[in-house]
Motif scaffolding. Structure first.
Motif, PDB file in Angstrom:
ATOM      1  N   GLY A  85       0.623  -1.232   0.254  1.00  0.00           N
ATOM      2  CA  GLY A  85       0.047  -0.212   0.037  1.00  0.00           C
ATOM      3  C   GLY A  85       0.727   1.327   0.010  1.00  0.00           C
ATOM      4  N   LEU A  86       2.072   1.061  -0.252  1.00  0.00           N
ATOM      5  CA  LEU A  86       3.014   2.298  -0.567  1.00  0.00           C
ATOM      6  C   LEU A  86       2.852   3.201  -1.591  1.00  0.00           C
ATOM      7  CD1 LEU A  86       6.042   0.894   1.257  1.00  0.00           C
ATOM      8  CD2 LEU A  86       4.320   2.313   2.409  1.00  0.00           C
ATOM      9  N   ASP A  87       2.615   2.442  -2.796  1.00  0.00           N
ATOM     10  CA  ASP A  87       2.384   2.797  -3.949  1.00  0.00           C
ATOM     11  C   ASP A  87       1.030   2.500  -4.447  1.00  0.00           C
ATOM     12  OD1 ASP A  87       4.835   4.101  -4.120  1.00  0.00           O
ATOM     13  OD2 ASP A  87       5.911   2.777  -5.449  1.00  0.00           O
ATOM     14  N   ARG A  88       0.055   3.453  -5.030  1.00  0.00           N
ATOM     15  CA  ARG A  88      -1.125   3.200  -5.554  1.00  0.00           C
ATOM     16  C   ARG A  88      -0.895   2.560  -7.066  1.00  0.00           C
ATOM     17  NH1 ARG A  88      -5.948   5.222  -4.181  1.00  0.00           N
ATOM     18  NH2 ARG A  88      -4.987   7.042  -3.021  1.00  0.00           N
ATOM     19  N   PRO A  89      -1.485   1.358  -7.295  1.00  0.00           N
ATOM     20  CA  PRO A  89      -1.485   0.910  -8.602  1.00  0.00           C
ATOM     21  C   PRO A  89      -2.302   1.775  -9.598  1.00  0.00           C
ATOM     22  CG  PRO A  89      -2.543  -0.817  -7.012  1.00  0.00           C
ATOM     23  CD  PRO A  89      -2.223   0.528  -6.404  1.00  0.00           C
ATOM     24  N   THR A  90      -1.648   1.645 -10.818  1.00  0.00           N
ATOM     25  CA  THR A  90      -2.712   2.240 -11.946  1.00  0.00           C
ATOM     26  C   THR A  90      -3.836   1.687 -12.443  1.00  0.00           C
ATOM     27  OG1 THR A  90      -0.600   3.213 -12.779  1.00  0.00           O
ATOM     28  CG2 THR A  90      -2.286   3.354 -14.077  1.00  0.00           C
ATOM     29  N   ALA A  91      -3.703   0.353 -12.040  1.00  0.00           N
ATOM     30  CA  ALA A  91      -4.698  -0.811 -12.451  1.00  0.00           C
ATOM     31  C   ALA A  91      -4.345  -2.018 -11.811  1.00  0.00           C
ATOM     32  CB  ALA A  91      -4.835  -1.084 -13.931  1.00  0.00           C
ATOM     33  N   GLY A  92      -5.277  -2.981 -11.468  1.00  0.00           N
ATOM     34  CA  GLY A  92      -5.272  -4.098 -10.911  1.00  0.00           C
ATOM     35  C   GLY A  92      -5.002  -4.139  -9.422  1.00  0.00           C
ATOM     36  N   THR A  93      -5.149  -5.140  -8.853  1.00  0.00           N
ATOM     37  CA  THR A  93      -5.300  -5.275  -7.058  1.00  0.00           C
ATOM     38  C   THR A  93      -4.154  -6.229  -6.591  1.00  0.00           C
ATOM     39  OG1 THR A  93      -6.519  -7.281  -7.396  1.00  0.00           O
ATOM     40  CG2 THR A  93      -7.682  -5.099  -7.354  1.00  0.00           C
ATOM     41  N   ALA A  94      -3.727  -6.086  -5.288  1.00  0.00           N
ATOM     42  CA  ALA A  94      -2.938  -6.670  -4.490  1.00  0.00           C
ATOM     43  C   ALA A  94      -3.613  -7.009  -3.259  1.00  0.00           C
ATOM     44  CB  ALA A  94      -1.605  -5.855  -4.542  1.00  0.00           C
ATOM     45  N   THR A  95      -3.645  -8.076  -2.768  1.00  0.00           N
ATOM     46  CA  THR A  95      -4.353  -8.323  -1.451  1.00  0.00           C
ATOM     47  C   THR A  95      -3.565  -9.355  -0.469  1.00  0.00           C
ATOM     48  OG1 THR A  95      -5.561 -10.239  -2.290  1.00  0.00           O
ATOM     49  CG2 THR A  95      -6.585  -8.081  -2.399  1.00  0.00           C
ATOM     50  N   ILE A  96      -3.806  -9.092   0.722  1.00  0.00           N
ATOM     51  CA  ILE A  96      -3.040  -9.987   1.847  1.00  0.00           C
ATOM     52  C   ILE A  96      -4.295 -10.681   2.562  1.00  0.00           C
ATOM     53  CG2 ILE A  96      -1.552 -10.078   3.588  1.00  0.00           C
ATOM     54  CD1 ILE A  96      -0.190  -7.545   2.406  1.00  0.00           C
ATOM     55  N   ASN A  97      -3.968 -12.111   2.401  1.00  0.00           N
ATOM     56  CA  ASN A  97      -5.494 -12.635   2.941  1.00  0.00           C
ATOM     57  C   ASN A  97      -6.660 -12.337   2.674  1.00  0.00           C
ATOM     58  OD1 ASN A  97      -3.419 -14.579   4.068  1.00  0.00           O
ATOM     59  ND2 ASN A  97      -3.525 -13.316   6.000  1.00  0.00           N
ATOM     60  N   GLY A  98      -6.834 -11.652   1.482  1.00  0.00           N
ATOM     61  CA  GLY A  98      -8.059 -11.352   0.772  1.00  0.00           C
ATOM     62  C   GLY A  98      -8.393 -10.091   1.071  1.00  0.00           C
ATOM     63  N   GLN A  99      -7.642  -9.209   1.478  1.00  0.00           N
ATOM     64  CA  GLN A  99      -7.639  -7.817   1.986  1.00  0.00           C
ATOM     65  C   GLN A  99      -6.583  -6.818   1.385  1.00  0.00           C
ATOM     66  OE1 GLN A  99      -8.622  -8.253   6.324  1.00  0.00           O
ATOM     67  NE2 GLN A  99     -10.253  -6.772   5.841  1.00  0.00           N
ATOM     68  N   ARG A 100      -6.965  -5.646   1.105  1.00  0.00           N
ATOM     69  CA  ARG A 100      -5.911  -4.570   0.696  1.00  0.00           C
ATOM     70  C   ARG A 100      -5.246  -4.332   1.917  1.00  0.00           C
ATOM     71  NH1 ARG A 100      -6.914   0.288  -1.294  1.00  0.00           N
ATOM     72  NH2 ARG A 100      -8.918   0.381   0.227  1.00  0.00           N
ATOM     73  N   TYR A 101      -3.793  -4.000   1.977  1.00  0.00           N
ATOM     74  CA  TYR A 101      -2.997  -3.722   3.125  1.00  0.00           C
ATOM     75  C   TYR A 101      -3.661  -2.477   3.882  1.00  0.00           C
ATOM     76  CZ  TYR A 101       0.922  -2.641   6.049  1.00  0.00           C
ATOM     77  OH  TYR A 101       1.530  -2.733   7.362  1.00  0.00           O
ATOM     78  N   ALA A 102      -4.182  -1.758   3.177  1.00  0.00           N
ATOM     79  CA  ALA A 102      -4.991  -0.583   3.889  1.00  0.00           C
ATOM     80  C   ALA A 102      -6.053  -0.766   4.579  1.00  0.00           C
ATOM     81  CB  ALA A 102      -5.481   0.501   2.653  1.00  0.00           C
ATOM     82  N   ASP A 103      -6.982  -1.946   4.182  1.00  0.00           N
ATOM     83  CA  ASP A 103      -7.903  -2.314   5.023  1.00  0.00           C
ATOM     84  C   ASP A 103      -7.945  -3.391   6.050  1.00  0.00           C
ATOM     85  OD1 ASP A 103      -9.675  -0.861   2.888  1.00  0.00           O
ATOM     86  OD2 ASP A 103      -9.638  -2.370   1.678  1.00  0.00           O
ATOM     87  N   LEU A 104      -6.397  -3.827   6.280  1.00  0.00           N
ATOM     88  CA  LEU A 104      -6.138  -4.645   7.259  1.00  0.00           C
ATOM     89  C   LEU A 104      -6.266  -3.951   8.624  1.00  0.00           C
ATOM     90  CD1 LEU A 104      -2.822  -6.401   6.010  1.00  0.00           C
ATOM     91  CD2 LEU A 104      -5.212  -7.547   6.096  1.00  0.00           C
ATOM     92  N   THR A 105      -6.772  -4.737   9.725  1.00  0.00           N
ATOM     93  CA  THR A 105      -6.913  -4.414  11.073  1.00  0.00           C
ATOM     94  C   THR A 105      -5.663  -4.710  11.550  1.00  0.00           C
ATOM     95  OG1 THR A 105      -8.065  -6.233  11.825  1.00  0.00           O
ATOM     96  CG2 THR A 105      -9.327  -4.365  11.365  1.00  0.00           C
ATOM     97  N   ALA A 106      -4.791  -3.868  12.335  1.00  0.00           N
ATOM     98  CA  ALA A 106      -3.507  -4.204  12.975  1.00  0.00           C
ATOM     99  C   ALA A 106      -2.693  -4.555  12.007  1.00  0.00           C
ATOM    100  CB  ALA A 106      -3.614  -5.115  14.114  1.00  0.00           C
ATOM    101  N   PRO A 107      -2.410  -4.146  10.918  1.00  0.00           N
ATOM    102  CA  PRO A 107      -1.484  -4.636   9.979  1.00  0.00           C
ATOM    103  C   PRO A 107      -0.185  -5.169  10.245  1.00  0.00           C
ATOM    104  CG  PRO A 107      -1.682  -2.073   9.484  1.00  0.00           C
ATOM    105  CD  PRO A 107      -2.651  -2.584  10.612  1.00  0.00           C
ATOM    106  N   LEU A 108       0.521  -4.450  11.078  1.00  0.00           N
ATOM    107  CA  LEU A 108       1.712  -5.059  11.502  1.00  0.00           C
ATOM    108  C   LEU A 108       1.572  -6.303  12.010  1.00  0.00           C
ATOM    109  CD1 LEU A 108       3.646  -1.905  12.908  1.00  0.00           C
ATOM    110  CD2 LEU A 108       3.656  -2.962  10.596  1.00  0.00           C
ATOM    111  N   ARG A 109       0.541  -6.664  12.518  1.00  0.00           N
ATOM    112  CA  ARG A 109       0.391  -8.088  13.239  1.00  0.00           C
ATOM    113  C   ARG A 109       0.048  -9.113  12.019  1.00  0.00           C
ATOM    114  NH1 ARG A 109      -0.476  -8.732  18.510  1.00  0.00           N
ATOM    115  NH2 ARG A 109      -0.327  -6.810  19.990  1.00  0.00           N
TER     116      ARG A 109
END
Length: 312
Positions: free
Chosen positions: A49-73
């Motif tokens: 989530g440090l750079d915004r994609p021009t297109a497409g998606t990247a998810t971690i366990n089904g969620q975007r990094y920005a949407d993770l609760t307690a992302p560092l965990r």
């Protein structure tokens, strides 16, 4: 699990990452390879989530990094080991991270011992060597005991003992069922560490296969033969499916036939063999072969040519 689908990043008219699609699965170490300028760091930054994609998606366990609760965990990352205030001690850096993420203070001591920094933990990070900085960066990534690890060049600056340590650590973490995604330019190290490879060049996907499959794609295995009657043996094993190359006098390299077949043929005709060696291409050789057309920065002059130009 990390899932990347049609991930694209453009900077003006330059496409740094071009419609990448791949999955990084838990339970194994996945290597992320590519020549300089291939788009590896940009891809990792978009996953985090440090750079915004021009297109497409990247998810971690089904969620975007920005949407993770307690992302560092959920995700531990090492992208830049120097991203630490130089006037702050390693201990205070880690305790500050722990305080902001709700990690118990005892965990700080655990990761300090894990990465081997207990002897310098009160020293300012600005005075750390490259290897010590890497260990602090890895400690930061592991602090909240995350399920997913994203590591960019983690062995950079480490001595042989440190390289062995981080290799073993990554494999142990993967064995625990974590997702481990690691980039490196050290092909020999990736061959020992990773089970699966994601390889890109000029922002495009080149391969998404196991290490063994990647090497096999680049070049077939060969058999090295040394015999005083190499020319005679050459005629006997030649065939439409066999490739034979004369390396030097009395030495052949053969593909398309097994060592057993060669040995049986030589024995049947009384041909002495002084060497019969199965030769498998290295990961480095396979990487160079399969990314040949994707290298962005190439030298165009030899040392002799450059030295000659200076002399003139």
């Amino acid at each position: 699990m990390i899932e990347v689908e049609n991930l694209t990043k453009r900077y003006g008219d330059k496409t740094a990452v071009d419609a990448l699609t791949f999955t990084v699965k838990p339970g194994i170490v996945t290597g992320f390879l590519g020549p300089n300028g291939a788009g590896k760091s940009t891809t990792m930054r978009m996953i985090l989530g440090l750079d915004r994609p021009t297109a497409g998606t990247a998810t971690i366990n089904g969620q975007r990094y920005a949407d993770l609760t307690a992302p560092l965990r959920k995700v531990g990352a090492l992208l830049d080991a120097k991203a630490v205030h130089p006037g702050r001690s390693a201990y205070h850096h880690l305790t500050a991270m722990a305080a902001t993420t709700g990690v118990p203070r005892a965990r700080v001591d655990e990761v300090i011992d894990l990465v081997g920094l207990h002897g310098v933990i009160r020293k300012r990070a600005g005075g750390f060597s490259l290897g010590m900085g890497q260990r602090l960066g890895i400690a930061s990534a592991l602090l909240a005991d995350p399920e997913v690890l994203i590591l960019d060049e983690p062995v950079n600056g480490l001595d042989p003992e440190g390289i062995l340590w981080i290799r073993t650590l990554m494999q142990d973490l993967a064995t625990q069922g974590r997702t481990v995604f690691v980039s490196s330019h050290l092909m020999s190290e990736m061959a020992l560490t990773a089970e699966h490879l994601i390889v890109i060049g000029r922002g495009k996907l080149i391969a998404d296969v196991s290490v063994g499959e990647f090497i096999a794609q680049a070049s077939p295995d060969t058999i090295r033969i040394r015999s005083s009657r190499a020319a005679e043996l050459h005629r006997m094993i030649a065939g439409p499916e066999t490739t034979i190359r004369t390396v030097e006098r009395d030495v052949l390299e053969v593909s398309g036939v097994t060592a057993e077949q060669i040995g049986d043929t030589a024995a049947a005709h009384g041909i002495p063999l002084y060497e019969l060696t199965h030769k498998r291409p290295s990961l480095e050789e396979a990487f160079m072969e399969l990314t040949r057309d994707a290298v962005e920065y190439q030298a165009t002059a030899t040392i002799a040519e450059a030295t000659g130009a200076l002399a003139r």
